[in-house]
Design an enzyme around this catalytic site. Structure first.
Site, PDB file in Angstrom:
ATOM      1  N   ASP A  82       0.844  -1.190   0.000  1.00  0.00           N
ATOM      2  CA  ASP A  82       0.000   0.000   0.000  1.00  0.00           C
ATOM      3  C   ASP A  82       0.886   1.249   0.000  1.00  0.00           C
ATOM      4  OD1 ASP A  82      -2.306   1.540   0.161  1.00  0.00           O
ATOM      5  OD2 ASP A  82      -2.412   1.418   2.351  1.00  0.00           O
ATOM      6  N   HIS A  83       0.676   2.134  -0.960  1.00  0.00           N
ATOM      7  CA  HIS A  83       1.402   3.404  -1.051  1.00  0.00           C
ATOM      8  C   HIS A  83       2.924   3.211  -1.068  1.00  0.00           C
ATOM      9  CE1 HIS A  83      -1.911   6.235  -0.936  1.00  0.00           C
ATOM     10  NE2 HIS A  83      -2.467   5.505   0.015  1.00  0.00           N
ATOM     11  N   GLY A 212      -8.719   5.484   1.336  1.00  0.00           N
ATOM     12  CA  GLY A 212      -9.363   6.340   2.328  1.00  0.00           C
ATOM     13  C   GLY A 212     -10.839   6.083   2.465  1.00  0.00           C
ATOM     14  N   ALA A 213     -11.245   4.810   2.452  1.00  0.00           N
ATOM     15  CA  ALA A 213     -12.671   4.485   2.363  1.00  0.00           C
ATOM     16  C   ALA A 213     -13.245   3.888   3.645  1.00  0.00           C
ATOM     17  CB  ALA A 213     -12.902   3.524   1.191  1.00  0.00           C
ATOM     18  N   ASP A 256      -8.710   0.635   6.475  1.00  0.00           N
ATOM     19  CA  ASP A 256      -7.693   0.589   7.522  1.00  0.00           C
ATOM     20  C   ASP A 256      -8.200   1.236   8.809  1.00  0.00           C
ATOM     21  OD1 ASP A 256      -5.358   0.366   8.966  1.00  0.00           O
ATOM     22  OD2 ASP A 256      -4.241   1.855   7.834  1.00  0.00           O
TER      23      ASP A 256
END
Length: 309
Positions: A82-83, A212-213, A256
Site C-alpha cells: 500500500d502506497h 481512504g474508504a 484501515d
C-alpha cells in the site's frame, strides 16, 4: 494454496458489480481477525502492507504470518504493498514475495508520475506481479502519507487513458472525495460519482481503486471517547456511497481506519472494565474478535463480495 495476483479477482468483481476488500495488516491478531472474517463469509481477500507496517513488524515476520493465514484458511489471498513511495520499496516487496504493489507517484507532475510508475510496472511484470498506480491526491494522514486539504486534488478523467496506456498499470487509484484517516469531512460527505462514471467510460472493464474508504463507525468512536479517547468530530464515508462505488467501476476498496478503531476501542473498553488485567491474550483476543466482525460487516454490507471466493 499459493498467494495469487488480483487479476482474476478484479475481472470477476467488475463483471459482478462488487469490490474486494483490501485490509491493512500490522500484526498477528489483525491478520487473524481479517482472515477469520473473510473465511466465514467465503470472500476473496487482499491483505495490504504499508511501508510503515513493514518497518514496524518486519517484512519476514509479516510474510510468514500471511503464509500461515493462507495455509489455514484455504482462501485466495493477494499480498499488496500500500502506497509504495519509490521504486526501491516496490522492488524489495516484489523480491520478497508480494503479488501486488502500489507505486504512489500522485504527488509528482504527470510525466514524472508516468515515468516512475512505468519503471515499477516493467520490473513487476517481469516477475509476475501486478501494479496499482494513482492519479489525483487524497487529503488526510495514513502512516507516511500526509496530504493537506489544500494540496489534495480530484482525479482528472481526461488524463486516465494516457496514464494507463503509457504506464501499463493493472489498476488505478483515483481521488473522488475520500480521505485517509478518521477525520475525513468538515461538512456533509460527498463523493464525486460523476468523476467515477467518466473514468469508467474512458477505461471500460478496467479496475478502479478507492483509498481512504473507512466509514468511521460511530460505535467504536463512542467506545474510544467513553474510555479516555478524544475523537470528537471524526467522520467517515457513508457505507451506502461505498456500496454504490463498488457497483460501478471500483473493484478494490481500502479499509484501515475502521479496523484500527474497532481494535483500539475494544482494548480501551476492556481495560476500563478490567483494570487489573495484564495478560495480552485477554484483551487482544477480544480485539481480534471485534476486528473480525468489522471485516464481516464490510464484506457483506459494503463490498458485496461474500460467497465470491
Amino acid at each position: 494454496m499459493p498467494l495469487v495476483t488480483s487479476t482474476e479477482m478484479f475481472k470477476k468483481a467488475y463483471e459482478g458489480g462488487y469490490a474486494i476488500g483490501a485490509f491493512n495488516v500490522n500484526n498477528m491478531e489483525i491478520i487473524q481477525g481479517i482472515v477469520e472474517g473473510a473465511t466465514m463469509e467465503k470472500s476473496p481477500l487482499i491483505l495490504q502492507v504499508s511501508a510503515g507496517a513493514r518497518r514496524y513488524a518486519n517484512h519476514t515476520y509479516l510474510m510468514k504470518l500471511i503464509e500461515a493465514a493462507v495455509e489455514t484458511s484455504g482462501l485466495d489471498v493477494v499480498v499488496h504493498l500500500d502506497h509504495g513511495p519509490d521504486f526501491e520499496t516496490c522492488k524489495s516487496c516484489i523480491d520478497g514475495g508480494f503479488t501486488s504493489v502500489m507505486i504512489d507517484g500522485s504527488h509528482l507532475p504527470f510525466d514524472e508520475n508516468v515515468k516512475l510508475t512505468k519503471q515499477v510496472v516493467e520490473y513487476a511484470h517481469d516477475h509476475g506481479v501486478v501494479v496499482e498506480g494513482e492519479l489525483g491526491r487524497l487529503a488526510g494522514v495514513e502512516d507516511d502519507v500526509k496530504v493537506s486539504a489544500e494540496d489534495s486534488s480530484y482525479t482528472r478523467p481526461e488524463e486516465v487513458e494516457e496514464f494507463v496506456s503509457r504506464t501499463g498499470v493493472d489498476s488505478l487509484a483515483i481521488a473522488i472525495g475520500t480521505s485517509h484517516g478518521a477525520f475525513k469531512f468538515k461538512g456533509e460527505p460527498q463523493l464525486r460519482f460523476d468523476i467515477l462514471e467518466e473514468v469508467g467510460k474512458r477505461l471500460p472493464n478496467f479496475p478502479i481503486v478507492l483509498h481512504g474508504a473507512s466509514s468511521v463507525i460511530p460505535e467504536y468512536v463512542d467506545m474510544i471517547n467513553a474510555n479516555g479517547g478524544k475523537l470528537d468530530n471524526a467522520k467517515g464515508v457513508p457505507e451506502d456511497m461505498l456500496r454504490k462505488a463498488a457497483s460501478m467501476a471500483v473493484c478494490k476498496i481500502n479499509i484501515d481506519s475502521d479496523l484500527r478503531l474497532a481494535f483500539t476501542g475494544t482494548i480501551r473498553k476492556h481495560f476500563s472494565e478490567h483494570p487489573d488485567h495484564f495478560d495480552p491474550r485477554q484483551y487482544l483476543s477480544e480485539a481480534r474478535t471485534a476486528l473480525r466482525d468489522m471485516v464481516r460487516h464490510k464484506i457483506v454490507h459494503v463490498l458485496g463480495c461474500d460467497n465470491k471466493a
